[in-house]
Scaffold this motif. Structure first.
Motif, PDB file in Angstrom:
ATOM      1  N   SER A  85       3.331  -1.739  -5.104  1.00 47.95           N
ATOM      2  CA  SER A  85       2.347  -2.289  -4.169  1.00 47.95           C
ATOM      3  C   SER A  85       3.038  -2.987  -3.002  1.00 47.95           C
ATOM      4  N   GLU A 106      -2.953   1.913   1.651  1.00 55.64           N
ATOM      5  CA  GLU A 106      -2.439   1.761   0.289  1.00 55.64           C
ATOM      6  C   GLU A 106      -3.400   0.982  -0.608  1.00 55.64           C
ATOM      7  N   THR A 107      -4.655   0.869  -0.201  1.00 50.71           N
ATOM      8  CA  THR A 107      -5.608   0.077  -0.977  1.00 50.71           C
ATOM      9  C   THR A 107      -5.699   0.545  -2.426  1.00 50.71           C
ATOM     10  N   TYR A 110      -2.976  -0.929  -4.400  1.00 45.37           N
ATOM     11  CA  TYR A 110      -3.194  -2.348  -4.687  1.00 45.37           C
ATOM     12  C   TYR A 110      -4.096  -2.526  -5.914  1.00 45.37           C
ATOM     13  N   TYR A 111      -5.098  -1.645  -6.035  1.00 45.93           N
ATOM     14  CA  TYR A 111      -6.005  -1.728  -7.181  1.00 45.93           C
ATOM     15  C   TYR A 111      -5.331  -1.282  -8.477  1.00 45.93           C
ATOM     16  N   TRP A 144      -3.391  -8.866  -6.087  1.00 51.50           N
ATOM     17  CA  TRP A 144      -3.485  -7.504  -5.541  1.00 51.50           C
ATOM     18  C   TRP A 144      -4.922  -7.001  -5.560  1.00 51.50           C
ATOM     19  N   GLY A 148      -6.769  -5.987  -2.161  1.00 47.50           N
ATOM     20  CA  GLY A 148      -7.396  -4.678  -2.031  1.00 47.50           C
ATOM     21  C   GLY A 148      -8.880  -4.788  -1.736  1.00 47.50           C
ATOM     22  N   THR A 152     -11.339  -3.500   1.507  1.00 52.83           N
ATOM     23  CA  THR A 152     -12.367  -2.501   1.190  1.00 52.83           C
ATOM     24  C   THR A 152     -13.672  -2.875   1.869  1.00 52.83           C
TER      25      THR A 152
END
Length: 282
Positions: A85, A106-107, A110-111, A144, A148, A152
């Motif tokens: 991440s 890169e969301t 992150y999840y 993270w 994220g 969103t």
């Protein structure tokens, strides 16, 4: 590795029993590798505080059962989530190959890497009785997920401040100033971890030491409403150095997990900074 840790828990005094004889990994006349081989052959292995700290990123502790023989070491799993991440995010903050946008592309990482793997690693550290890595991995997993979710659109984090112009909401001064406080207190949290990590190793300590200014720089960027993009580049550079340290630590952990014949140092500090219980015994 799990099997080795099972044998490790058989003797907390740092010795192994072999046909009535006892081997001390630190005071035996043989070198450490020879002693380790003899102990493994006998089926009884004692782990030194230095090796325990290298494997679990926590000073050696005792648990009431051999649960470490049942589960593998979750620490590399959590580290991989952190690194996969933060490394691309650091590259995006520095603008490499035209990247940007706070790493919004890169969301998903992150999840599922930062959030899912770190929280899973945290829960397994809890099961093993390793309080410090349990707390560290759990809070960073939550970080993270929070980061994220903020990126969103469906979470409405920035759009709530500028509903009439959703595309410009991420640059809204009120939103940026508010989000800046999250960076400030993440820096405070990392400062606390930095102090605690003095009982672990130099690499882990340096990671937290550098995270403090990294979050401070990000806070300055958000409080400045994005007027100074060079702050993002600086934050990216600091976090990239953190990633290099983290990749090294991850590599060392996996080498130990497969008993690879290469012992890389991490700068154990637990032998120099004794715990309160150790001081009382002395």
């Amino acid at each position: 590795m799990a099997a080795n840790i099972a044998d490790v828990e058989k003797d907390h005094a740092g010795h192994g029993a072999v046909n009535g004889n006892r081997y001390d990994l630190h005071h035996d006349t043989h070198d450490e590798d020879t002693a380790l081989r003899r102990l493994r052959t006998a089926g009884s292995l004692s782990i030194s505080p230095e090796l325990f700290e290298k494997i679990y990123l926590s000073p050696k502790n005792q648990v009431s059962n051999n649960i470490r023989s049942t589960f593998g070491n979750p620490t590399p799993l959590a580290l991989s989530g952190f690194l996969l991440s933060l490394t691309p995010l650091s590259n995006a903050l520095m603008g490499w190959q035209g990247a940007g946008g706070l790493g919004a592309a890169e969301t998903g990482a992150y999840y599922f890497f930062g959030g899912l793997l770190m929280i899973l690693g945290s829960l397994l550290e809890f099961v093993l009785g390793n309080t410090f890595p349990f707390v560290v991995f759990g809070t960073f997993g939550a970080f993270w997920l929070t980061f994220g979710a903020t990126l969103t659109p469906s979470f409405n984090a920035s759009i709530a401040y500028l509903p009439d112009d959703p595309h410009a909401s991420a640059a809204d001064p009120t939103f940026m100033s508010t989000f800046g406080f999250f960076q400030v207190y993440m820096g405070v949290l990392c400062f606390v971890y930095c102090v605690i990590s003095i009982r672990t190793n130099i690499i882990f300590f340096l990671i937290f030491l550098l995270l403090v200014p990294a979050f401070g720089i990000l806070a300055a960027y958000f409080f400045g409403h994005g007027a100074n993009p060079s702050l993002l580049v600086a934050a990216g550079a600091v976090t990239f150095i953190i990633c290099l340290l983290g990749w090294y630590l991850f590599f060392v952990q996996l080498l130990a997990a497969v008993d690879f014949p290469l012992n890389l140092p991490v700068g154990d500090l637990s032998r120099y900074v004794k715990g309160a219980s150790d001081r009382k015994k002395q």
